[in-house]
Enzyme design. Structure first.
Site, PDB file in Angstrom:
ATOM      1  N   CYS A  92      46.589  45.733  45.887  1.00 16.13           N
ATOM      2  CA  CYS A  92      45.616  44.894  46.589  1.00 16.13           C
ATOM      3  C   CYS A  92      46.285  43.718  47.284  1.00 16.13           C
ATOM      4  CB  CYS A  92      44.542  44.419  45.615  1.00 16.13           C
ATOM      5  SG  CYS A  92      43.516  45.777  45.005  1.00 16.13           S
ATOM      6  N   HIS A 144      39.525  49.741  44.133  1.00 17.60           N
ATOM      7  CA  HIS A 144      39.465  48.366  43.629  1.00 17.60           C
ATOM      8  C   HIS A 144      38.522  47.567  44.515  1.00 17.60           C
ATOM      9  CE1 HIS A 144      43.561  48.260  41.347  1.00 17.60           C
ATOM     10  NE2 HIS A 144      42.996  49.449  41.259  1.00 17.60           N
ATOM     11  N   CYS A 193      46.215  42.931  41.984  1.00 14.94           N
ATOM     12  CA  CYS A 193      47.371  43.744  41.605  1.00 14.94           C
ATOM     13  C   CYS A 193      48.308  43.886  42.814  1.00 14.94           C
ATOM     14  CB  CYS A 193      46.907  45.122  41.138  1.00 14.94           C
ATOM     15  SG  CYS A 193      46.250  46.173  42.475  1.00 14.94           S
ATOM     16  N   GLU A 242      38.816  44.724  45.904  1.00 14.65           N
ATOM     17  CA  GLU A 242      39.448  44.131  47.075  1.00 14.65           C
ATOM     18  C   GLU A 242      39.614  45.146  48.206  1.00 14.65           C
ATOM     19  OE1 GLU A 242      40.473  44.017  43.844  1.00 14.65           O
ATOM     20  OE2 GLU A 242      41.998  42.462  43.617  1.00 14.65           O
TER      21      GLU A 242
END
Length: 160
Positions: A98, A65, A95, A67
């Site tokens: 993260c 991801h 999410c 992040e």
């Protein structure tokens, strides 16, 4: 203190919009590669120390991801993994995975664009930032939300 107001107390909306535009440019790069268009920048004292976009498909990695990639890059740019005083800008509400990493990295502020009604953990589905923790993250949501949301909607519309 945790807040999901439009702007966290004491912070500059123009600054937040400036860095969110940078994250949006990264999200556009992700979309061009067929990745879900999410971009992230981490800022330390008005200097971008990490800039990443989603790479789950490219890297064949569920944890790639934007992040997490940005947190890893930011940690390598400093003498410590602790990102005290840094702000994380991301085009989509984080999410659960993260959000936990943001807390553990000691990010000062999380600034996100579009809310994620299916998986957002900074207030949409739940707010893990309100759970007892050794570190509190200030949250500002809905910065350039329309632009961030439109990019995601257009991406998924084109894939259907």
């Amino acid at each position: 203190m945790t807040t999901t107001d439009n702007v966290s107390p004491g912070f500059d909306l123009a600054r937040d919009m400036h860095y969110m535009h940078k994250a949006l440019k990264l999200a556009e790069q992700a979309a061009a590669l067929g990745e879900v268009p999410v971009g992230c920048v981490i800022v330390d004292t008005d200097k971008i120390i990490a800039a990443e976009y989603n790479q789950r498909e490219t890297a064949n990695d569920a944890t790639a991801h934007a992040e997490l990639l940005a947190l890893r890059a930011a940690g390598r740019s400093r003498p410590s993994w602790r990102l005290d005083g840094c702000d994380l800008y991301v085009t989509l509400e984080p999410c659960l995975m993260c959000s936990g990493a943001i807390i553990q990295s000691r990010i000062r502020r999380l600034i996100f664009g579009a809310a994620d009604p299916k998986g957002g953990m900074a207030g949409s589905v739940s707010n893990v930032f309100e759970l007892p923790s050794n570190h509190q993250v200030l949250i500002t949501g809905q910065i350039l939300a329309e632009e961030c949301s439109l990019l995601l909607k257009n991406f998924f519309r084109a894939r259907r």
